[in-house]
Design a protein around this motif. Structure first.
Motif, PDB file in Angstrom:
ATOM      1  N   MET A 101      18.692 -55.597  13.433  1.00  0.00           N
ATOM      2  CA  MET A 101      17.279 -55.763  13.796  1.00  0.00           C
ATOM      3  C   MET A 101      17.030 -57.214  14.191  1.00  0.00           C
ATOM      4  N   PRO A 102      16.512 -57.478  15.381  1.00  0.00           N
ATOM      5  CA  PRO A 102      16.322 -58.857  15.827  1.00  0.00           C
ATOM      6  C   PRO A 102      15.389 -59.652  14.916  1.00  0.00           C
ATOM      7  N   SER A 103      15.848 -60.803  14.496  1.00  0.00           N
ATOM      8  CA  SER A 103      15.037 -61.676  13.641  1.00  0.00           C
ATOM      9  C   SER A 103      13.851 -62.246  14.400  1.00  0.00           C
ATOM     10  N   GLY A 104      14.039 -62.533  15.678  1.00  0.00           N
ATOM     11  CA  GLY A 104      12.981 -63.148  16.473  1.00  0.00           C
ATOM     12  C   GLY A 104      11.730 -62.301  16.595  1.00  0.00           C
ATOM     13  N   LEU A 105      11.821 -61.007  16.321  1.00  0.00           N
ATOM     14  CA  LEU A 105      10.644 -60.137  16.412  1.00  0.00           C
ATOM     15  C   LEU A 105       9.665 -60.358  15.273  1.00  0.00           C
ATOM     16  N   ASP A 106      10.108 -60.981  14.205  1.00  0.00           N
ATOM     17  CA  ASP A 106       9.246 -61.199  13.042  1.00  0.00           C
ATOM     18  C   ASP A 106       8.677 -62.605  12.981  1.00  0.00           C
ATOM     19  N   ALA A 107       8.741 -63.338  14.068  1.00  0.00           N
ATOM     20  CA  ALA A 107       8.249 -64.714  14.079  1.00  0.00           C
ATOM     21  C   ALA A 107       6.728 -64.740  13.970  1.00  0.00           C
ATOM     22  N   LEU A 108       6.218 -65.782  13.331  1.00  0.00           N
ATOM     23  CA  LEU A 108       4.781 -65.961  13.245  1.00  0.00           C
ATOM     24  C   LEU A 108       4.456 -67.443  13.165  1.00  0.00           C
ATOM     25  N   ALA A 109       3.224 -67.783  13.510  1.00  0.00           N
ATOM     26  CA  ALA A 109       2.795 -69.178  13.441  1.00  0.00           C
ATOM     27  C   ALA A 109       2.695 -69.597  11.979  1.00  0.00           C
ATOM     28  N   VAL A 110       3.092 -70.830  11.693  1.00  0.00           N
ATOM     29  CA  VAL A 110       3.117 -71.329  10.319  1.00  0.00           C
ATOM     30  C   VAL A 110       2.185 -72.522  10.158  1.00  0.00           C
ATOM     31  N   SER A 111       2.065 -72.994   8.944  1.00  0.00           N
ATOM     32  CA  SER A 111       1.220 -74.146   8.615  1.00  0.00           C
ATOM     33  C   SER A 111      -0.214 -73.944   9.091  1.00  0.00           C
ATOM     34  N   ASP A 112      -0.795 -72.858   8.614  1.00  0.00           N
ATOM     35  CA  ASP A 112      -2.187 -72.558   8.940  1.00  0.00           C
ATOM     36  C   ASP A 112      -2.394 -72.428  10.448  1.00  0.00           C
ATOM     37  N   THR A 113      -1.396 -71.894  11.128  1.00  0.00           N
ATOM     38  CA  THR A 113      -1.330 -71.672  12.571  1.00  0.00           C
ATOM     39  C   THR A 113      -1.438 -72.952  13.403  1.00  0.00           C
ATOM     40  N   VAL A 114      -1.145 -74.086  12.789  1.00  0.00           N
ATOM     41  CA  VAL A 114      -1.181 -75.361  13.507  1.00  0.00           C
ATOM     42  C   VAL A 114       0.144 -75.616  14.202  1.00  0.00           C
ATOM     43  N   GLU A 115       1.248 -75.223  13.572  1.00  0.00           N
ATOM     44  CA  GLU A 115       2.569 -75.480  14.135  1.00  0.00           C
ATOM     45  C   GLU A 115       3.009 -74.341  15.041  1.00  0.00           C
ATOM     46  N   ASP A 116       4.083 -74.623  15.787  1.00  0.00           N
ATOM     47  CA  ASP A 116       4.658 -73.594  16.652  1.00  0.00           C
ATOM     48  C   ASP A 116       5.119 -72.408  15.819  1.00  0.00           C
ATOM     49  N   VAL A 117       5.451 -71.357  16.505  1.00  0.00           N
ATOM     50  CA  VAL A 117       5.956 -70.154  15.853  1.00  0.00           C
ATOM     51  C   VAL A 117       7.315 -70.452  15.223  1.00  0.00           C
ATOM     52  N   ALA A 118       7.496 -70.062  13.972  1.00  0.00           N
ATOM     53  CA  ALA A 118       8.785 -70.218  13.288  1.00  0.00           C
ATOM     54  C   ALA A 118       9.673 -69.049  13.697  1.00  0.00           C
ATOM     55  N   PRO A 119      10.774 -69.302  14.396  1.00  0.00           N
ATOM     56  CA  PRO A 119      11.562 -68.213  14.959  1.00  0.00           C
ATOM     57  C   PRO A 119      12.569 -67.554  14.011  1.00  0.00           C
ATOM     58  N   LEU A 120      12.623 -67.976  12.761  1.00  0.00           N
ATOM     59  CA  LEU A 120      13.464 -67.335  11.752  1.00  0.00           C
ATOM     60  C   LEU A 120      14.957 -67.435  12.032  1.00  0.00           C
TER      61      LEU A 120
END
Length: 144
Positions: A101-120
């Motif tokens: 299962m691709p890890s990149g599909l579960d990426a989300l914005a971090v640090s209260d949506t201030v930072e870029d998406v964390a690609p896992l």
């Protein structure tokens, strides 16, 4: 230090100082979707190879394809020889597929949506590690 090693061991703290290597990395592990996508493709490739290995193991035990006795047994029959190894191959293949299962599909914005998406990327590396164990067993089953 290799790209994967730097990314996996990096932090979001800027800069990361590697004393032994004499390097300073300004933003390791901050936004590396290319690495995650590459690792996801490796996981997919391993799954394709695993499917081929499972099919090869089953083909070796099928008399009409291999020219060998059914299930590699002089007795033959559905409960003789190495027939249970086909079930083992199926189980190993299922485990490998689950880990693809691709890890990149579960990426989300971090640090209260201030930072870029964390690609896992770290997750992608751990997932690959979990794929290699059953893959080695499956390849061993497929060896003549």
């Amino acid at each position: 230090m290799g790209i994967v090693e730097a990314e996996v061991n990096g932090t979001t703290t800027t800069p990361m100082v590697l004393l032994e290597a004499g390097e300073i990395l300004s933003t390791p592990n901050f936004h590396n979707p290319a690495l995650t996508l590459a690792l996801d493709m490796v996981a997919s490739a391993i799954t394709h190879l695993a499917s081929t290995s499972a099919l090869r193991a089953c083909t070796l035990m099928t008399a009409r394809f291999s020219g060998l006795p059914a299930y590699l047994s002089p007795v033959g029959g559905g409960s003789a020889g190495y027939v249970s190894l086909q079930k083992t191959a199926g189980d190993l293949l299922a485990e490998i597929r689950v880990q693809s299962m691709p890890s990149g599909l579960d990426a989300l914005a971090v640090s209260d949506t201030v930072e870029d998406v964390a690609p896992l990327s770290q997750h992608a590396v751990r997932r690959l590690d979990r794929q290699f164990v059953p893959w080695r067993y499956l390849v061993a089953l497929a060896l003549p």
